[in-house]
Every structure is written in C-alpha cells, then in structure tokens.
Design a protein around this motif. Structure first.
Motif, PDB file in Angstrom:
ATOM      1  N   VAL A  90       0.987  -1.089   0.040  1.00 59.93           N
ATOM      2  CA  VAL A  90      -0.054   0.048  -0.056  1.00 59.93           C
ATOM      3  C   VAL A  90       1.082   1.177   0.006  1.00 59.93           C
ATOM      4  O   VAL A  90       1.564   1.251   0.952  1.00 59.93           O
ATOM      5  CB  VAL A  90      -0.823  -0.112   1.251  1.00 59.93           C
ATOM      6  CG1 VAL A  90      -1.771   1.335   1.360  1.00 59.93           C
ATOM      7  CG2 VAL A  90      -1.675  -1.146   1.100  1.00 59.93           C
ATOM      8  N   MET A  91       0.634   1.827  -1.106  1.00 60.23           N
ATOM      9  CA  MET A  91       1.700   3.139  -1.225  1.00 60.23           C
ATOM     10  C   MET A  91       0.916   4.356  -0.889  1.00 60.23           C
ATOM     11  O   MET A  91      -0.279   5.085  -1.533  1.00 60.23           O
ATOM     12  CB  MET A  91       2.419   3.338  -2.747  1.00 60.23           C
ATOM     13  CG  MET A  91       3.212   4.570  -2.690  1.00 60.23           C
ATOM     14  SD  MET A  91       4.113   4.367  -4.412  1.00 60.23           S
ATOM     15  CE  MET A  91       5.766   3.442  -3.887  1.00 60.23           C
ATOM     16  N   GLY A  92       1.082   5.028   0.316  1.00 58.47           N
ATOM     17  CA  GLY A  92       0.308   6.041   0.585  1.00 58.47           C
ATOM     18  C   GLY A  92      -0.530   5.816   2.002  1.00 58.47           C
ATOM     19  O   GLY A  92      -1.532   5.121   1.682  1.00 58.47           O
ATOM     20  N   CYS A  93      -0.146   6.382   2.983  1.00 58.16           N
ATOM     21  CA  CYS A  93      -1.052   5.719   4.201  1.00 58.16           C
ATOM     22  C   CYS A  93      -1.798   7.043   4.958  1.00 58.16           C
ATOM     23  O   CYS A  93      -1.546   7.178   6.150  1.00 58.16           O
ATOM     24  CB  CYS A  93       0.105   5.216   5.170  1.00 58.16           C
ATOM     25  SG  CYS A  93       0.908   3.814   4.715  1.00 58.16           S
ATOM     26  N   GLY A  94      -2.388   7.799   4.047  1.00 58.12           N
ATOM     27  CA  GLY A  94      -3.438   8.632   4.414  1.00 58.12           C
ATOM     28  C   GLY A  94      -4.496   7.824   5.001  1.00 58.12           C
ATOM     29  O   GLY A  94      -4.273   6.459   5.181  1.00 58.12           O
ATOM     30  N   ASN A  95      -5.786   8.420   5.115  1.00 62.00           N
ATOM     31  CA  ASN A  95      -6.785   7.451   5.730  1.00 62.00           C
ATOM     32  C   ASN A  95      -7.331   6.407   4.724  1.00 62.00           C
ATOM     33  O   ASN A  95      -7.957   5.122   5.191  1.00 62.00           O
ATOM     34  CB  ASN A  95      -8.072   8.510   5.914  1.00 62.00           C
ATOM     35  CG  ASN A  95      -7.528   9.212   7.236  1.00 62.00           C
ATOM     36  OD1 ASN A  95      -7.209   9.158   8.048  1.00 62.00           O
ATOM     37  ND2 ASN A  95      -7.478  10.760   6.712  1.00 62.00           N
ATOM     38  N   ILE A  96      -7.343   6.456   3.531  1.00 57.70           N
ATOM     39  CA  ILE A  96      -7.687   5.347   2.483  1.00 57.70           C
ATOM     40  C   ILE A  96      -6.705   4.303   2.451  1.00 57.70           C
ATOM     41  O   ILE A  96      -6.947   3.074   2.584  1.00 57.70           O
ATOM     42  CB  ILE A  96      -7.862   6.018   0.989  1.00 57.70           C
ATOM     43  CG1 ILE A  96      -9.087   6.850   1.090  1.00 57.70           C
ATOM     44  CG2 ILE A  96      -8.079   5.032   0.144  1.00 57.70           C
ATOM     45  CD1 ILE A  96     -10.496   6.289   1.287  1.00 57.70           C
ATOM     46  N   GLY A  97      -5.514   4.889   2.425  1.00 56.58           N
ATOM     47  CA  GLY A  97      -4.224   3.729   2.614  1.00 56.58           C
ATOM     48  C   GLY A  97      -4.205   3.036   3.902  1.00 56.58           C
ATOM     49  O   GLY A  97      -4.159   1.787   3.918  1.00 56.58           O
ATOM     50  N   LEU A  98      -4.457   3.774   4.971  1.00 56.88           N
ATOM     51  CA  LEU A  98      -4.698   2.893   6.294  1.00 56.88           C
ATOM     52  C   LEU A  98      -5.912   1.800   6.189  1.00 56.88           C
ATOM     53  O   LEU A  98      -5.598   0.785   6.919  1.00 56.88           O
ATOM     54  CB  LEU A  98      -4.787   3.689   7.516  1.00 56.88           C
ATOM     55  CG  LEU A  98      -3.593   4.771   7.725  1.00 56.88           C
ATOM     56  CD1 LEU A  98      -4.005   5.787   8.711  1.00 56.88           C
ATOM     57  CD2 LEU A  98      -2.415   3.998   8.269  1.00 56.88           C
ATOM     58  N   LEU A  99      -6.983   2.205   5.746  1.00 60.98           N
ATOM     59  CA  LEU A  99      -8.184   1.471   5.660  1.00 60.98           C
ATOM     60  C   LEU A  99      -7.827   0.211   4.663  1.00 60.98           C
ATOM     61  O   LEU A  99      -8.044  -0.963   4.749  1.00 60.98           O
ATOM     62  CB  LEU A  99      -9.495   2.178   5.191  1.00 60.98           C
ATOM     63  CG  LEU A  99      -9.796   3.028   6.339  1.00 60.98           C
ATOM     64  CD1 LEU A  99     -11.059   3.878   5.629  1.00 60.98           C
ATOM     65  CD2 LEU A  99     -10.871   1.988   7.302  1.00 60.98           C
ATOM     66  N   ALA A 100      -7.118   0.498   3.656  1.00 65.02           N
ATOM     67  CA  ALA A 100      -6.581  -0.425   2.608  1.00 65.02           C
ATOM     68  C   ALA A 100      -5.653  -1.499   3.298  1.00 65.02           C
ATOM     69  O   ALA A 100      -5.578  -2.661   2.734  1.00 65.02           O
ATOM     70  CB  ALA A 100      -5.843   0.312   1.511  1.00 65.02           C
ATOM     71  N   ILE A 101      -4.933  -1.141   4.303  1.00 66.23           N
ATOM     72  CA  ILE A 101      -4.102  -2.167   4.820  1.00 66.23           C
ATOM     73  C   ILE A 101      -5.029  -3.242   5.723  1.00 66.23           C
ATOM     74  O   ILE A 101      -4.707  -4.330   5.520  1.00 66.23           O
ATOM     75  CB  ILE A 101      -3.156  -1.366   6.088  1.00 66.23           C
ATOM     76  CG1 ILE A 101      -2.210  -0.490   5.119  1.00 66.23           C
ATOM     77  CG2 ILE A 101      -2.415  -2.467   6.922  1.00 66.23           C
ATOM     78  CD1 ILE A 101      -1.432   0.396   6.173  1.00 66.23           C
ATOM     79  N   GLN A 102      -5.954  -2.629   6.353  1.00 65.58           N
ATOM     80  CA  GLN A 102      -6.894  -3.567   7.086  1.00 65.58           C
ATOM     81  C   GLN A 102      -7.634  -4.284   6.088  1.00 65.58           C
ATOM     82  O   GLN A 102      -7.942  -5.450   6.340  1.00 65.58           O
ATOM     83  CB  GLN A 102      -7.666  -2.775   8.268  1.00 65.58           C
ATOM     84  CG  GLN A 102      -7.136  -2.350   9.372  1.00 65.58           C
ATOM     85  CD  GLN A 102      -8.070  -1.957  10.385  1.00 65.58           C
ATOM     86  OE1 GLN A 102      -8.992  -1.539  10.076  1.00 65.58           O
ATOM     87  NE2 GLN A 102      -7.332  -1.974  11.681  1.00 65.58           N
ATOM     88  N   TRP A 103      -8.278  -3.722   5.094  1.00 64.93           N
ATOM     89  CA  TRP A 103      -9.230  -4.553   4.103  1.00 64.93           C
ATOM     90  C   TRP A 103      -8.109  -5.570   3.523  1.00 64.93           C
ATOM     91  O   TRP A 103      -8.774  -6.649   2.966  1.00 64.93           O
ATOM     92  CB  TRP A 103      -9.755  -3.502   3.115  1.00 64.93           C
ATOM     93  CG  TRP A 103     -11.098  -3.257   3.706  1.00 64.93           C
ATOM     94  CD1 TRP A 103     -11.372  -1.837   4.201  1.00 64.93           C
ATOM     95  CD2 TRP A 103     -12.350  -3.905   3.912  1.00 64.93           C
ATOM     96  NE1 TRP A 103     -12.779  -1.909   4.324  1.00 64.93           N
ATOM     97  CE2 TRP A 103     -13.312  -2.974   4.453  1.00 64.93           C
ATOM     98  CE3 TRP A 103     -12.556  -5.185   3.428  1.00 64.93           C
ATOM     99  CZ2 TRP A 103     -14.646  -3.410   4.658  1.00 64.93           C
ATOM    100  CZ3 TRP A 103     -13.901  -5.747   3.769  1.00 64.93           C
ATOM    101  CH2 TRP A 103     -14.781  -4.655   4.297  1.00 64.93           C
ATOM    102  N   ALA A 104      -7.064  -5.269   3.048  1.00 64.57           N
ATOM    103  CA  ALA A 104      -5.948  -6.184   2.549  1.00 64.57           C
ATOM    104  C   ALA A 104      -6.041  -7.506   3.463  1.00 64.57           C
ATOM    105  O   ALA A 104      -6.032  -8.548   2.980  1.00 64.57           O
ATOM    106  CB  ALA A 104      -4.670  -5.706   2.313  1.00 64.57           C
TER     107      ALA A 104
END
Length: 348
Positions: free
Chosen positions: A166-180
């Motif tokens: 996940v490249m970019g750990c703003g709010n969408i990126g942080l949620l993308a980590i958990q959803w992954a």
C-alpha cells in the motif's frame, strides 16, 4: 443550525443555515453526530473551490434520524445511521448496466446539495443506512471511506495468501491495509514518506513499513519479497507515487489506483515499461457504490466495523467542534503538526 459553507478556495465559513423540511415522501432528516474531513475535501478547499458557491461542505458522517417522509419504512426517528453520500442519476447507460459508481452524472453530498458539516443534513431514504448499536458514531462516520476501499478491492483479483503493498498511508491507505488482511493477504507492506503515518500503519496491521527516503520503494520491496508483490495499491493521490507504484508488483501482478492526483502525471520510461514488460493488470477504484444500491461495500463495511475486523481509533488524531472547521483546514495545510483523520462535531 450550524453549517460550514465553502465560498471559494480557502474560504470556509461557519454560518447559520435554515433548518431542513420534508419536501419529498422519501426524505430523511438526520442530526449529524460526527463528520470526517476527507482528502477530497482538502483538495477542493485548497485547490479547486466549491462546485456551487456557499454550499454546505462535507460528506463523511454518522447521525440520528430526526424525521422521515411518508414513504420511508426502513428507518424512523431515533435510529442511528450512516449516510451514503453518492447520488447516481439512475438513467445513464452505466446506471442501467448496474454500475452506479461509473454514473455519467454522479454527484456527491456537499457538492450540489447541502452536506454533512452541519447540525443536520437531508438524504433520500436509499442513501440512509442503519448502524448497529455497538458501532459508535466516530467509527460509523468512517464507514464511507471504508466502503471506498472495499469497492476497489472487490474489483481487484486479491485472494487469500497474496502479498500487498500500500503506497500512501493517508486514511484510505490505512483502511486499505486492514481490508487487504480481510481479503486474505498474508503480508501487507505500508509505504509512505511520513514516518508518523507509518507508525499508524503498524497499528492498523501492516506487517512491514517502508520509508522510501533513502531507497526507492521497489528496491526495498524486492529485498523483502523477492520478485515483488501480487497487488500494489496507490492510495496517496500523489503524482510521484502514481508512477512509482508500477514497479512494486511481480510479473503478472496488479496495480489498484485509489488515489486521485490533482496535477498531470509524467511517467518515466522505467516505470511505464513495467506495465508492458511485466504484463501488469491496472485497475481504478472510484467511489463506494454498486448495484443493488448502495452496494455490498456498505453491508460488509458495517459488519467489518461491528465485528472489530476494521478498527479506526488509531486513525483519528483530532476531535473538534464544528466551529473549529475553518481553522483546522488551514492548520492541516500548514503541515506544521501531524494530522490523520479529523472528526468534527456539530452542535445540535
């Protein structure tokens, strides 16, 4: 009632607004309990300006139903709800195909109709989603960005056992980590140029973090993973990251673009050739809705936060009254303190 209205770039004003009245049988009037500042709000505030001068801003929120039209049956006054802020037209070709996210005339709450940075807002019944009692209002206000991520992953080929960057750990990126992780990823790498964001990424479940200040991200990934990851996510909305993300997947891998850059992108040959030579699959994920409206993105997001598989507390760095809105938008742009998700609380 309180309202934050956007008049021009960097011109956000706290003003009184008229109370809402029921004008349609499917109207739902909602008292806003928590409203989040989205990255798209920041871009419109700083770079683009309002769609309509003086429109009440904001689209991520949760609240309590105050009043409903005669045709509304699934919620009633006193119910706790989240709001889907997307309004597809329902009549264009993509809507008829069952692809509301691709609607040719899609609008969003806070653009052409009054938004959620206010004491109250009004939505059609179809856009109002009940939330379980065990989901607090702060968490419920982030169901919309969670649904954005879920929508993109549903379009992807991610499967159990995959590796994800996940490249970019703003709010969408942080949620993308958990959803992954929810989609079954065995390893998730978080990449950002901000070490504070990477600290939150670790709390959100990232297995490893990469700060690409001294070494390109793809080189760090190769050292950790060998040939590359199965799925790479661009969630920064950055001109630079939009090119660099192409070097992260392995041959035959996939890139999912969730971020929206607001400048032209120029891709170096090195990164562009990765698309062709590695036979990458490139996808875009836009908005948070599907058919039947508002889509499984919403039901799965609600279940994910209810069950605790998606946890957002680590993301929330600021909780402020609505009247601090104009000030906090400017503070975020100054970049002299760290912000992740900011929640605003209107007065009743």
């Amino acid at each position: 009632m309180q309202s934050l209205k956007l008049y021009a770039k960097q011109d956000l004003r706290l003003e009184k607004a008229e109370e809402f009245a029921l004008t349609s049988s499917d109207d739902v009037i909602i008292e806003v309990k928590a409203a989040g500042i989205c990255g798209s709000d920041l871009s419109r505030y700083a770079k683009l300006g309002p769609y309509v001068k003086g429109t009440t801003f904001g689209h991520e929120f949760s609240g309590v139903v105050v009043n409903v039209g005669q045709a509304v049956t699934h919620v009633r006054p006193g119910d706790r709800v989240a709001g889907c802020p997307a309004f597809p037209c329902g009549s264009c070709q993509e809507c008829k195909k069952g692809n509301p996210a691709r609607c040719e005339k899609l609008t969003v709450l806070g653009a052409f109709r009054s938004g959620a940075f206010a004491s109250r807002t009004k939505l059609p019944a179809a856009n109002v989603i009940p939330i379980p009692d065990e989901v607090d209002f702060d968490t419920a206000s982030l169901i919309e960005p969670s649904a954005v991520v879920a929508h993109a992953y549903y379009r992807s080929s991610i499967r159990p056992g995959d590796t994800v960057a996940v490249m970019g750990c703003g709010n969408i990126g942080l949620l993308a980590i958990q959803w992954a992780k929810l989609f079954g990823a065995s390893t998730v790498y978080a990449i950002d140029i901000d070490s504070d964001k990477l600290t939150i990424a670790e709390k959100m479940g990232a297995d490893a973090t990469i700060l690409p200040n001294t070494k390109p991200a793809h080189e760090a990934i190769q050292e950790l993973e060998g040939e590359g990851v199965d799925v790479a996510v661009e969630s920064a909305g950055s001109v630079t990251a939009s090119a660099q993300v192409l070097a992260l997947p392995k041959k035959g891998g996939e890139v999912v673009f969730m971020g929206i850059p607001y400048s032209d992108i120029s891709i170096e040959r090195f990164y562009y050739e990765k698309i062709v030579r590695n036979e990458l699959r490139i996808l875009g994920g836009w908005n948070a809705v599907s058919s039947p409206f508002p889509g499984k993105e919403w039901s799965t997001s609600i279940e994910a936060v209810r069950s605790g598989h998606i946890k957002v507390d680590s993301m929330i760095t600021h909780r402020l009254p609505l009247e601090k809105g104009p000030e906090v938008f400017d503070r975020i742009l100054l970049r002299d303190e760290f912000f992740s998700k900011v929640l605003l609380y209107p007065s009743p």
